[in-house]
Motif scaffolding. Structure first.
Motif, PDB file in Angstrom:
ATOM      1  N   VAL A 147      -9.992  77.122 -31.488  1.00 43.89           N
ATOM      2  CA  VAL A 147     -10.453  77.687 -30.221  1.00 43.89           C
ATOM      3  C   VAL A 147     -11.726  76.994 -29.758  1.00 43.89           C
ATOM      4  O   VAL A 147     -11.884  76.665 -28.573  1.00 43.89           O
ATOM      5  N   GLY A 148     -12.646  76.751 -30.676  1.00 40.08           N
ATOM      6  CA  GLY A 148     -13.891  76.068 -30.306  1.00 40.08           C
ATOM      7  C   GLY A 148     -13.656  74.664 -29.798  1.00 40.08           C
ATOM      8  O   GLY A 148     -14.286  74.225 -28.828  1.00 40.08           O
ATOM      9  N   SER A 149     -12.740  73.923 -30.424  1.00 37.00           N
ATOM     10  CA  SER A 149     -12.448  72.554 -29.985  1.00 37.00           C
ATOM     11  C   SER A 149     -11.708  72.532 -28.655  1.00 37.00           C
ATOM     12  O   SER A 149     -11.906  71.634 -27.836  1.00 37.00           O
ATOM     13  N   ALA A 150     -10.851  73.518 -28.430  1.00 41.65           N
ATOM     14  CA  ALA A 150     -10.029  73.535 -27.216  1.00 41.65           C
ATOM     15  C   ALA A 150     -10.860  73.715 -25.960  1.00 41.65           C
ATOM     16  O   ALA A 150     -10.479  73.241 -24.881  1.00 41.65           O
ATOM     17  N   VAL A 151     -11.992  74.399 -26.061  1.00 40.15           N
ATOM     18  CA  VAL A 151     -12.805  74.671 -24.866  1.00 40.15           C
ATOM     19  C   VAL A 151     -14.011  73.732 -24.762  1.00 40.15           C
ATOM     20  O   VAL A 151     -14.792  73.856 -23.818  1.00 40.15           O
ATOM     21  N   SER A 152     -14.159  72.797 -25.699  1.00 41.01           N
ATOM     22  CA  SER A 152     -15.299  71.881 -25.677  1.00 41.01           C
ATOM     23  C   SER A 152     -14.881  70.544 -25.070  1.00 41.01           C
ATOM     24  O   SER A 152     -14.082  69.811 -25.666  1.00 41.01           O
ATOM     25  N   PRO A 153     -15.397  70.182 -23.882  1.00 39.50           N
ATOM     26  CA  PRO A 153     -15.037  68.885 -23.288  1.00 39.50           C
ATOM     27  C   PRO A 153     -15.387  67.704 -24.187  1.00 39.50           C
ATOM     28  O   PRO A 153     -14.628  66.729 -24.260  1.00 39.50           O
ATOM     29  N   VAL A 154     -16.518  67.782 -24.883  1.00 46.48           N
ATOM     30  CA  VAL A 154     -16.912  66.671 -25.752  1.00 46.48           C
ATOM     31  C   VAL A 154     -15.951  66.549 -26.924  1.00 46.48           C
ATOM     32  O   VAL A 154     -15.546  65.447 -27.303  1.00 46.48           O
TER      33      VAL A 154
ATOM     34  N   GLY B 212     -24.188  68.482 -29.571  1.00 43.22           N
ATOM     35  CA  GLY B 212     -25.121  69.061 -30.533  1.00 43.22           C
ATOM     36  C   GLY B 212     -25.389  70.529 -30.314  1.00 43.22           C
ATOM     37  O   GLY B 212     -25.506  71.303 -31.275  1.00 43.22           O
ATOM     38  N   ASN B 213     -25.462  70.944 -29.068  1.00 44.56           N
ATOM     39  CA  ASN B 213     -25.766  72.350 -28.774  1.00 44.56           C
ATOM     40  C   ASN B 213     -24.565  73.255 -28.998  1.00 44.56           C
ATOM     41  O   ASN B 213     -24.691  74.476 -28.979  1.00 44.56           O
ATOM     42  N   GLU B 214     -23.372  72.638 -29.194  1.00 47.27           N
ATOM     43  CA  GLU B 214     -22.160  73.431 -29.406  1.00 47.27           C
ATOM     44  C   GLU B 214     -21.766  73.483 -30.870  1.00 47.27           C
ATOM     45  O   GLU B 214     -20.697  74.005 -31.202  1.00 47.27           O
ATOM     46  N   ILE B 215     -22.607  72.939 -31.753  1.00 52.03           N
ATOM     47  CA  ILE B 215     -22.188  72.793 -33.141  1.00 52.03           C
ATOM     48  C   ILE B 215     -21.946  74.144 -33.805  1.00 52.03           C
ATOM     49  O   ILE B 215     -21.031  74.291 -34.624  1.00 52.03           O
TER      50      ILE B 215
ATOM     51  N   ASP C 266      -7.479  64.460 -21.384  1.00 53.08           N
ATOM     52  CA  ASP C 266      -7.658  65.590 -22.295  1.00 53.08           C
ATOM     53  C   ASP C 266      -8.742  66.553 -21.806  1.00 53.08           C
ATOM     54  O   ASP C 266      -8.633  67.770 -21.996  1.00 53.08           O
ATOM     55  N   VAL C 267      -9.802  66.010 -21.220  1.00 55.76           N
ATOM     56  CA  VAL C 267     -10.850  66.879 -20.679  1.00 55.76           C
ATOM     57  C   VAL C 267     -10.303  67.680 -19.494  1.00 55.76           C
ATOM     58  O   VAL C 267     -10.620  68.864 -19.323  1.00 55.76           O
ATOM     59  N   ASP C 268      -9.453  67.042 -18.685  1.00 61.91           N
ATOM     60  CA  ASP C 268      -8.835  67.716 -17.541  1.00 61.91           C
ATOM     61  C   ASP C 268      -7.573  68.444 -18.014  1.00 61.91           C
ATOM     62  O   ASP C 268      -6.461  68.173 -17.566  1.00 61.91           O
ATOM     63  N   SER C 269      -7.728  69.364 -18.933  1.00 60.06           N
ATOM     64  CA  SER C 269      -6.586  70.001 -19.586  1.00 60.06           C
ATOM     65  C   SER C 269      -6.586  71.507 -19.332  1.00 60.06           C
ATOM     66  O   SER C 269      -7.536  72.070 -18.788  1.00 60.06           O
ATOM     67  N   THR C 270      -5.510  72.129 -19.745  1.00 61.12           N
ATOM     68  CA  THR C 270      -5.353  73.580 -19.621  1.00 61.12           C
ATOM     69  C   THR C 270      -5.182  74.171 -21.017  1.00 61.12           C
ATOM     70  O   THR C 270      -4.403  73.661 -21.825  1.00 61.12           O
TER      71      THR C 270
END
Length: 554
Positions: free
Chosen positions: A67-74, A334-337, A220-224
Motif C-alpha cells: 500500500v505504501g509503495s502504490a501511493v508513492s510517486p517516487v 526520504g520523508n516517506e520512509i 507508472d506515476v500516472d497510474s490508478t
C-alpha cells in the motif's frame, strides 16, 4: 621464410557461413565476463528475494509495504508497479525493474563488444579474410547474448524456487528479466550499424534504455490504484516501453505470459532491421559518418591533461547525470520512509545496520542512500581508470608515448581527471539528495549543505578503490579488467552487505567502505578519512611508478 596463402572462393559460403565458429570464439572471449554477469545477477536476485521474506514476515507487513509503495510517486518511478501483496508479488515489485535494467545493460554491452568493437579494432577485418559470411559476426553475437539471457532467466527461476517461492511466478519473473535483455540485444544490434565507434554505439543503446526507463516511470506515476490499494494499473506511456512490458507480466500475480510476445517481437523487428542495415554499409564504417572536427584544435587539447579530458568527458557527464537523478530520487522519498517501511521492525533494523547503527530512521535511510551512491561513483571510477587499459590494448598508446610525453605524465593526467570527476560526483550526490529532501521537508538550504558535507565523507573510500584499480593496471595489464571489477564487487559485498551477512570484522575491514562513517547518521571523525586518503595517495604513486617500469602490451 615465406608462406603461401591459397585463394579463397568468396562464393563457397552464405551470408551466415562461419557463425558456429564465431560463436565459440565469442564464448571464449567472454569465458569470464559473462559468467560473472550471470552469477552476480542471479545471486543478488536470490538475496533480494530472501531479504523480503526476512523483512516482512506477516501478511500485514507485506500489505503495508504494498500500500505504501502504490501511493508513492517516487517508489513507483524507481521501483515500479505493485501487483498484490504476497511475498512473491513484493519480490517482483522490488526486483523486476532493477534486474531487467541490468539484463538490458549486459546485453547491449555484449552485442556491441562482439560486433562494432571487433570492427573498430580491426579484428572483424582479419576474420572476414577467411570464409566468413557478412552477417555471421552479428549473428554469433546475438546467439551468445540471447543464450546468456535464457540462462539468466532459467537460473533466476531455479534460484527463486529453491528459496520457496512458487514455480510459475518464478518462471514468469525470470522470463521478464531475460526477455528484456533479449529485446535490448536487438536495439544494440541496430546501434552497432549506425555508428563507427563502440563507445558511441554503447551510448546509443544506453540512451535507448534510459528512454525506456523514463517512459515506464512516467506511465507508472500516472497510474490508478485498485484492489484496496494493493495493485497499480499503469498509465498508457508505460506500454510504450519494453521495460514497462516486463513489469506488466506481473509475476506471482497475473503471470501474463502473452506479454513475452511483445518483447520477442520487439527483438525480432530490431534484429531484422540490423540485418538489413549491415548490407548497406562498408566494413568498419557506420551508416552515419562522423562529422569533421574543427580545422584548428582547441588551445588546451595538445597537452596530456587536455587529451585526458577529451577522452574522459563524455563518460564523466553520463555518470554525473546518473548520480544526479539517483540522488534526487533518494532524497525525494526520504520523508516517506516511515510510510514505506510501515510496521516492519526488520526493515527498520536493516536501515539501522546499513546506516551505521543510528536509531533515527530517516538519517539511517539517507546514510544508506549515500552509501549506494558512493558505490555508483566507484563504478564510474573503475570504468574510467580502465579506459587507460583500453588505450593500451588497442595500440593507440604506443605511438603517443613515442613522442616527448613521459609515461608518468600520461597516466597522471588520466588519474587526476578521474579523481576530479569522483570529487564532483560526490558533491552533486550530496547536493541533489539534500535538495530533494529539503523540498519535501521545507528546509532546502540546510539539508543541501548538510548532505553535501555528508557525501564527502564517503570520498576517501572511493579514492582507495580508484587507486587500487590504477595499481592493478600498472602491475597486471593482462588481467586488469576482470581483476579490477572483481575487486570492486568484493568491496561492495564486504563494505555494504557484509554486516547483513554477519561476516567477521577482520573480513569486513578489507573494504575501504567499512572505515568511512555512515554520515549523516553518525558523527564524522577525521582520522579514518585522513588514513584512507593517505593510503589512496600511496597506492596511486605506486601505480604510476609500476606503469613507468613495465612494457607496453598490445
Amino acid at each position: 621464410m615465406t608462406a603461401t596463402i591459397s585463394p579463397v572462393d568468396v562464393h563457397q559460403g552464405t551470408q551466415f557461413t562461419g557463425t558456429s565458429r564465431l560463436v565459440r570464439l565469442a564464448l571464449r572471449r567472454d569465458r569470464i565476463q559473462l559468467p560473472v554477469w550471470l552469477i552476480s545477477l542471479t545471486v543478488f536476485l536470490i538475496f533480494v528475494a530472501a531479504s523480503v521474506g526476512g523483512l516482512y514476515s506477516t501478511p500485514e507487513e507485506l500489505r503495508s509495504v504494498a500500500v505504501g509503495s502504490a501511493v508513492s510517486p517516487v517508489a513507483l518511478a524507481t521501483n515500479g508497479i505493485v501487483s498484490g501483496y504476497s511475498e512473491g508479488a513484493i519480490v517482483a515489485s522490488q526486483g523486476v525493474l532493477v534486474f531487467a535494467l541490468a539484463a538490458a545493460l549486459m546485453s547491449t554491452l555484449a552485442v556491441v563488444r562482439h560486433t562494432r568493437q571487433n570492427e573498430e579494432t580491426g579484428r572483424a577485418e582479419m576474420i572476414g579474410a577467411a570464409v566468413v559470411g557478412r552477417r555471421a559476426l552479428l549473428t554469433s553475437a546475438l546467439v551468445v547474448t540471447i543464450g546468456a539471457n535464457i540462462v539468466l532467466a532459467l537460473a533466476s527461476a531455479i534460484g527463486l524456487v529453491a528459496i520457496g517461492l512458487p514455480a510459475d511466478g518464478s518462471l514468469a519473473l525470470g522470463a521478464a528479466i531475460g526477455g528484456t535483455g533479449i529485446a535490448f540485444a536487438g536495439v544494440a544490434a541496430v546501434a552497432a550499424q549506425i555508428t563507427d565507434g563502440a563507445r558511441t554505439a554503447n551510448g546509443i543503446a544506453g540512451a535507448a534504455i534510459g528512454i525506456a526507463f523514463m517512459l515506464r516511470a512516467i506511465g507508472d506515476v500516472d497510474s490508478t490504484v485498485v484492489d484496496d490499494g494493493t495493485r497499480v494499473v499503469s498509465g498508457w506511456m508505460s506500454w510504450l516501453s519494453p521495460i514497462g512490458w516486463a513489469q506488466q507480466i506481473r509475476p506471482y500475480d497475473d503471470n501474463a505470459w502473452w506479454i513475452l510476445l511483445l518483447l520477442f517481437g520487439f527483438a525480432v523487428v530490431h534484429i531484422g532491421i540490423a540485418f538489413v542495415l549491415i548490407g548497406h554499409r562498408d566494413q568498419g564504417a557506420g551508416l552515419v559518418q562522423p562529422r569533421p572536427g574543427p580545422p584548428v584544435a582547441a588551445r588546451w587539447l595538445p597537452s596530456a591533461w587536455g587529451l585526458a579530458w577529451r577522452m574522459q568527458r563524455v563518460t564523466m557527464f553520463w555518470w554525473l547525470f546518473s548520480v544526479v537523478i539517483l540522488g534526487f530520487s533518494y532524497g525525494a522519498v526520504g520523508n516517506e520512509i516511515d510510510q514505506l517501511v510501515g510496521s516492519s521492525q526488520q526493515t527498520a533494523d536493516l536501515f539501522e545496520q546499513l546506516g551505521g547503527g543510528s536509531a533515527a530512521l530517516v538519517d539511517s535511510y539517507l546514510a544508506t542512500a549515500l552509501g549506494f551512491l558512493s558505490i555508483v561513483i566507484a563504478a564510474y571510477a573503475v570504468q574510467s581508470i580502465l579506459r587507460m587499459h583500453g588505450e593500451e590494448s588497442s595500440g593507440r598508446l604506443e605511438p603517443l608515448l613515442s613522442t616527448a610525453l613521459p609515461r608518468w605524465k600520461w597516466m597522471l593526467s588520466h588519474v587526476s581527471t578521474v579523481v576530479g570527476g569522483v570529487v564532483l560526483a560526490h558533491i552533486l550526490a550530496g547536493v541533489f539528495t539534500g535538495f530533494a529532501f529539503g523540498l519535501v521537508t521545507d528546509d532546502i538550504a540546510g539539508n543541501t549543505v548538510r548532505m553535501a558535507g555528508a557525501a564527502l565523507a564517503y570520498l576517501p573510500a572511493v579514492l582507495v578503490v580508484l587507486a587500487v584499480v590504477a595499481l592493478v593496471f600498472g602491475l597486471f595489464p593482462a588481467i586488469a579488467s576482470s581483476l579490477s571489477w572483481g575487486i570492486f564487487a568484493a568491496c561492495i559485498v564486504l563494505g555494504q552487505f557484509g554486516v547483513l551477512f554477519k561476516l567477521p570484522q577482520v573480513v569486513l575491514d578489507l573494504s575501504p567502505f567499512t572505515h568511512v562513517p555512515a554520515a549523516p547518521a553518525e558523527a564524522v571523525t577525521a582520522l579514518p578519512l585522513v588514513v584512507l586518503t593517505a593510503l589512496a595517495l600511496a597506492l596511486g604513486a605506486s601505480a604510476i611508478a609500476a606503469f613507468a617500469r613495465r612494457d607496453i602490451r598490445m
